[in-house]
Design an enzyme around this catalytic site. Structure first.
Site: not given
Ligand code: HMG
Ligand code: MG
Length: 302
Positions: A14, A205, A207, A238, A247
């Site tokens: 994070d 969790h 922030h 995020c 956080n």
């Molecule tokens: P999308 O564009 O809908 O996915 O993204 P897709 O299935 O259409 O795929 C698009 C491209 O991404 C493709 O590649 C896939 O292969 C690739 P391309 O053909 O264009 O070259 N792909 C991936 N590559 C690596 N690893 C994967 C993956 N999946 C697809 N797992 C997706 C949907 C979820 C992948 C995208 O939106 C994403 O990665 N989002 C990241 C979100 C994120 O990490 N946010 C931060 C963390 S959450 C947070 O911080 C909150 C938390 O702390 C709690 C809180 O504080 O509330 C947890």
């Molecule tokens: Mg978080």
């Protein structure tokens, strides 16, 4: 409140996911090792997400393979879908975290699907993980407010928490993604969710965007919650939550707990050194109040 609390250190995930300065695999491994050396046994080390979405998390497989797997340390990784899960499994992850939202706006912005669709994506992931003996944690974002949809009702959080729990997540982490919560709201939320998921399986969790995180944690602890997610130095936020900052800082949490007579097993000087090292690399001072105070004291003494 003289019993124990479990801290889940989320700085390497994070914290670093929102930093502009790229951090090498070697430096991420060194950061994780120094956190473990400071006595933090549960560390979230990264996310198997799209490198286009979060470039900071690339080469997580190398990080996971590179860290020393001490018998008493537990490494967590985030996975948003089957592709992330497969990468995590192949890299040897033993604990994964799926992440949903209590609000539709954030779900769409963060993982490009609705809340219901995200749950359907997690279903086969959790089932397969279980068959491999991989533990699954479940996150819910925006539990006390959403940057897109505004107010979030506790019932919306309860519904998602219940679903993730029934799916097989061993713990549900309640994310105040944009740090807008205040103690009474945090208390009300924990009480509501504990009606569906046992309190012992809930994590806080929070922030610290509005400086309420410690107060909210204290309120949650009064309700009985005993798992706290925090990031060394108060790093991060995020990228998909406009205006969100880091956080609650691990140093601040440890200082509060130790002051309450709750032993954390964390070596504060070592933790501050870990924070200082990563902050130097990122080119900015830690936002943690405790790290700042202890650094000022170190400067005065030396
Ligand atoms: P999308 O564009 O809908 O996915 O993204 P897709 O299935 O259409 O795929 C698009 C491209 O991404 C493709 O590649 C896939 O292969 C690739 P391309 O053909 O264009 O070259 N792909 C991936 N590559 C690596 N690893 C994967 C993956 N999946 C697809 N797992 C997706 C949907 C979820 C992948 C995208 O939106 C994403 O990665 N989002 C990241 C979100 C994120 O990490 N946010 C931060 C963390 S959450 C947070 O911080 C909150 C938390 O702390 C709690 C809180 O504080 O509330 C947890
Ligand atoms: Mg978080």
């Amino acid at each position: 409140m003289s019993d124990s609390v479990r801290i889940v250190e989320v700085g390497p995930r994070d914290g670093l996911q929102n930093e502009k300065t790229p951090v090498s695999v070697e430096a991420r491994i060194a950061f994780i090792e120094s956190l473990i050396g400071a006595g933090l046994h549960t560390v979230e080390v990264g996310a198997f997400v799209s490198p286009k979405a979060i470039p900071q998390m690339v080469n997580l497989d190398q990080v996971l393979r590179g860290v020393n797997h001490h018998p008493d340390s537990e490494f967590h990784v985030l996975v948003p879908n089957a592709k992330g899960y497969e990468a995590a499994r192949v890299a040897g992850a033993r604990v994964i975290a799926v992440f949903a939202s209590a609000s539709e706006g954030f779900s769409r912005a963060n993982i490009n699907c609705s809340v219901a669709e995200s749950i359907e994506r997690f279903r086969p992931v959790v089932a397969s993980a279980k068959s491999y003996g991989i533990k699954v944690r479940g996150y819910i974002s925006c539990v006390l407010g959403c940057p897109f949809d505004g107010e979030v009702k506790p019932q919306a959080v309860v519904d998602v928490a219940k679903t993730l729990w029934e799916l097989g997540c061993y713990e549900i982490s309640l994310g105040d993604t944009i740090g807008v919560g205040t103690p009474r709201k945090a208390r009300r939320l924990l009480r509501a969710v504990a009606g569906s998921v046992p309190m012992a399986h809930l994590a806080m969790h929070f922030h610290d965007t509005y400086g309420q995180a410690l107060a909210n944690l204290y309120a949650g602890m009064e309700e009985g919650a005993r798992v706290i997610d925090s990031a060394a130095g108060g790093l991060g936020g995020c990228p998909y939550a406009p205006g969100a900052t880091g956080n609650v800082a691990t140093e601040d949490v440890v200082y509060m707990l130790e002051g309450m007579g709750i032993a954390t097993g964390v070596d504060m000087p070592k933790l501050v050194t870990a924070t200082n090292d990563i902050s130097r690399l990122l080119g900015k001072p830690p936002v943690s109040r405790v790290a700042s105070a202890l650094n000022a004291k170190r400067r005065t003494i030396s």
